[in-house]
Write a protein that holds these residues in place. Sequence first.
Motif, PDB file in Angstrom:
ATOM      1  N   VAL A 166       9.671  11.158   1.242  1.00 43.96           N
ATOM      2  CA  VAL A 166       9.127   9.922   1.809  1.00 43.96           C
ATOM      3  C   VAL A 166       9.295   8.793   0.802  1.00 43.96           C
ATOM      4  N   VAL A 167       9.889   7.682   1.252  1.00 42.86           N
ATOM      5  CA  VAL A 167      10.059   6.495   0.417  1.00 42.86           C
ATOM      6  C   VAL A 167       9.291   5.346   1.045  1.00 42.86           C
ATOM      7  N   THR A 168       8.520   4.629   0.238  1.00 39.15           N
ATOM      8  CA  THR A 168       7.769   3.475   0.733  1.00 39.15           C
ATOM      9  C   THR A 168       8.112   2.254  -0.111  1.00 39.15           C
ATOM     10  N   THR A 169       7.872   1.075   0.459  1.00 36.73           N
ATOM     11  CA  THR A 169       8.142  -0.149  -0.288  1.00 36.73           C
ATOM     12  C   THR A 169       6.977  -0.504  -1.193  1.00 36.73           C
ATOM     13  N   ILE A 170       5.742  -0.510  -0.672  1.00 36.12           N
ATOM     14  CA  ILE A 170       4.605  -1.008  -1.440  1.00 36.12           C
ATOM     15  C   ILE A 170       3.460   0.009  -1.473  1.00 36.12           C
ATOM     16  N   PHE A 171       2.418  -0.331  -2.222  1.00 40.11           N
ATOM     17  CA  PHE A 171       1.362   0.626  -2.518  1.00 40.11           C
ATOM     18  C   PHE A 171       0.570   1.136  -1.310  1.00 40.11           C
ATOM     19  N   PRO A 172       0.130   0.301  -0.360  1.00 37.66           N
ATOM     20  CA  PRO A 172      -0.655   0.853   0.755  1.00 37.66           C
ATOM     21  C   PRO A 172       0.083   1.967   1.497  1.00 37.66           C
ATOM     22  N   ALA A 173       1.354   1.738   1.804  1.00 35.02           N
ATOM     23  CA  ALA A 173       2.138   2.768   2.492  1.00 35.02           C
ATOM     24  C   ALA A 173       2.264   4.018   1.626  1.00 35.02           C
ATOM     25  N   TYR A 174       2.474   3.817   0.330  1.00 36.33           N
ATOM     26  CA  TYR A 174       2.572   4.938  -0.614  1.00 36.33           C
ATOM     27  C   TYR A 174       1.300   5.769  -0.594  1.00 36.33           C
ATOM     28  N   ASP A 175       0.151   5.094  -0.684  1.00 38.49           N
ATOM     29  CA  ASP A 175      -1.107   5.828  -0.766  1.00 38.49           C
ATOM     30  C   ASP A 175      -1.454   6.498   0.563  1.00 38.49           C
ATOM     31  N   PHE A 176      -1.199   5.823   1.668  1.00 37.46           N
ATOM     32  CA  PHE A 176      -1.460   6.445   2.975  1.00 37.46           C
ATOM     33  C   PHE A 176      -0.624   7.718   3.133  1.00 37.46           C
ATOM     34  N   ALA A 177       0.657   7.636   2.767  1.00 36.50           N
ATOM     35  CA  ALA A 177       1.536   8.809   2.870  1.00 36.50           C
ATOM     36  C   ALA A 177       1.088   9.915   1.919  1.00 36.50           C
ATOM     37  N   LYS A 178       0.596   9.526   0.770  1.00 38.09           N
ATOM     38  CA  LYS A 178       0.109  10.510  -0.211  1.00 38.09           C
ATOM     39  C   LYS A 178      -1.124  11.237   0.310  1.00 38.09           C
ATOM     40  N   GLN A 179      -2.033  10.493   0.923  1.00 37.80           N
ATOM     41  CA  GLN A 179      -3.262  11.101   1.445  1.00 37.80           C
ATOM     42  C   GLN A 179      -2.959  12.077   2.584  1.00 37.80           C
ATOM     43  N   VAL A 180      -1.996  11.737   3.413  1.00 38.40           N
ATOM     44  CA  VAL A 180      -1.637  12.596   4.546  1.00 38.40           C
ATOM     45  C   VAL A 180      -0.758  13.759   4.100  1.00 38.40           C
ATOM     46  N   ILE A 235       8.976   4.035   4.895  1.00 40.17           N
ATOM     47  CA  ILE A 235       7.856   3.227   5.393  1.00 40.17           C
ATOM     48  C   ILE A 235       7.875   1.864   4.715  1.00 40.17           C
ATOM     49  N   TYR A 236       7.901   0.810   5.526  1.00 43.50           N
ATOM     50  CA  TYR A 236       7.858  -0.548   4.992  1.00 43.50           C
ATOM     51  C   TYR A 236       6.883  -1.377   5.822  1.00 43.50           C
ATOM     52  N   VAL A 237       6.671  -2.630   5.416  1.00 43.06           N
ATOM     53  CA  VAL A 237       5.666  -3.459   6.085  1.00 43.06           C
ATOM     54  C   VAL A 237       6.177  -3.997   7.410  1.00 43.06           C
ATOM     55  N   GLY A 238       7.313  -4.705   7.352  1.00 46.27           N
ATOM     56  CA  GLY A 238       7.885  -5.247   8.582  1.00 46.27           C
ATOM     57  C   GLY A 238       7.728  -6.744   8.744  1.00 46.27           C
ATOM     58  N   GLY A 239       7.223  -7.433   7.722  1.00 48.41           N
ATOM     59  CA  GLY A 239       7.006  -8.870   7.818  1.00 48.41           C
ATOM     60  C   GLY A 239       8.114  -9.684   7.193  1.00 48.41           C
ATOM     61  N   VAL A 265      14.867  -5.436   3.824  1.00 48.91           N
ATOM     62  CA  VAL A 265      14.839  -4.092   4.403  1.00 48.91           C
ATOM     63  C   VAL A 265      15.745  -4.027   5.619  1.00 48.91           C
ATOM     64  N   ARG A 266      15.617  -5.016   6.486  1.00 50.22           N
ATOM     65  CA  ARG A 266      16.425  -5.020   7.704  1.00 50.22           C
ATOM     66  C   ARG A 266      17.912  -5.097   7.376  1.00 50.22           C
ATOM     67  N   SER A 267      18.266  -5.865   6.341  1.00 52.23           N
ATOM     68  CA  SER A 267      19.671  -5.955   5.937  1.00 52.23           C
ATOM     69  C   SER A 267      20.195  -4.605   5.465  1.00 52.23           C
ATOM     70  N   ILE A 268      19.372  -3.890   4.691  1.00 54.67           N
ATOM     71  CA  ILE A 268      19.782  -2.577   4.191  1.00 54.67           C
ATOM     72  C   ILE A 268      19.903  -1.579   5.333  1.00 54.67           C
ATOM     73  N   LEU A 269      18.909  -1.545   6.213  1.00 54.39           N
ATOM     74  CA  LEU A 269      18.929  -0.583   7.316  1.00 54.39           C
ATOM     75  C   LEU A 269      20.128  -0.813   8.231  1.00 54.39           C
ATOM     76  N   ASP A 270      20.559  -2.070   8.341  1.00 54.92           N
ATOM     77  CA  ASP A 270      21.743  -2.381   9.158  1.00 54.92           C
ATOM     78  C   ASP A 270      23.039  -1.930   8.478  1.00 54.92           C
ATOM     79  N   SER A 271      22.973  -1.707   7.154  1.00 54.65           N
ATOM     80  CA  SER A 271      24.194  -1.409   6.414  1.00 54.65           C
ATOM     81  C   SER A 271      24.373   0.079   6.095  1.00 54.65           C
ATOM     82  N   ILE A 272      23.368   0.895   6.403  1.00 52.80           N
ATOM     83  CA  ILE A 272      23.470   2.322   6.084  1.00 52.80           C
ATOM     84  C   ILE A 272      23.270   3.163   7.349  1.00 52.80           C
ATOM     85  N   ASP A 273      23.591   4.436   7.241  1.00 50.26           N
ATOM     86  CA  ASP A 273      23.399   5.375   8.349  1.00 50.26           C
ATOM     87  C   ASP A 273      21.938   5.829   8.363  1.00 50.26           C
TER      88      ASP A 273
END
Length: 311
Positions: free
Chosen positions: A32-46, A83-87, A93-101
């Motif tokens: 699991v890869v996250t951009t920022i701390f809230p997503a990191y910690d939520f994923a860690k707790q789960v 996991i990223y924020v989306g704002g 993020v969107r540029s990268i996701l458009d450029s990779i599989d």
Amino acid sequence: MKKVLVFILALILVTLCGCGIKTAKKTNKLNVVTTIFPAYDFAKQVGGDSVELTMLLKPGAESHTYEPTPQDIMKIQKCDVFIYVGGESDEWVRSILDSIDTSKIKVISMMDLVDHKVEEETVEGMQTEEKSDGEKEYDEHVWTSPVNAMQIVRGITKTMVSVDSKNKKQYENNRDAYLKQLEELDKQFKDVVKNAKRDTLVFGSRFPFRYFVEQYGLKYYAAFPGCAAETEASAATIAFLIDKVKKEKIPVVFDMELSGSKFADTICETTGAKKLTLYACHNVSAQDFSSGVTYVSLMKRNVENLKVALQ
């Protein structure tokens, strides 16, 4: 400029991969890869011990000016769940996701997991920014409300289970235990507001707490909106906040962690108010990260500081 940088990094990534660069050995854990701390910690707790977890933003770094490295792009490309924020600050993020599989990657936007999104707003006295006509900009700091955090945690759990069904029971048990912590946190904030003498917060920096104040029925004044690019408040903005603190005898002026802003200090020196931190949890210091600080522990600090501010 950031889009150009991302494009160049993507080209570098393709070149590196084509040259047979060595990569980390894959484990049996959910990656699991996250951009920022809230997503990191939520994923860690789960996820607990069943996930291999990476946060791209370095502890102590400013989240709004983060730019990915070629290694970061490779981490995204090789993960199972991203996991990223989306704002607005996640255009890269969107540029990268458009450029990779991404066919083998489950991508989660935290903003997409909450039921209600609010637009950024400019309140009285706040430093304004020029926007193009008709531009609608949603506040991206959805995690600052514990109620939203519960929705995000449920969404992350559902995705983890869909990718790693053998650990379904563990993920769901972890989720249920963590939701109880978030429910208790929500209750504590409600109790503070219910027993408060006032309902207004003053902030001497950016204000990424729109979802928080809306959840608990609070008013606020601040120097900048949550994602403001501006770093210098005008004399008029500072004067307005000083006047507001004096007139309403507001005991606390808040600053945001890792902000580096001096405006809260200026307001406090002029008014005699106390400066406290309200943690937005975008990121944490290197010391807090290494000591195992969590979203819940930071929010508990907010509970105590809110008691002082609303007395």
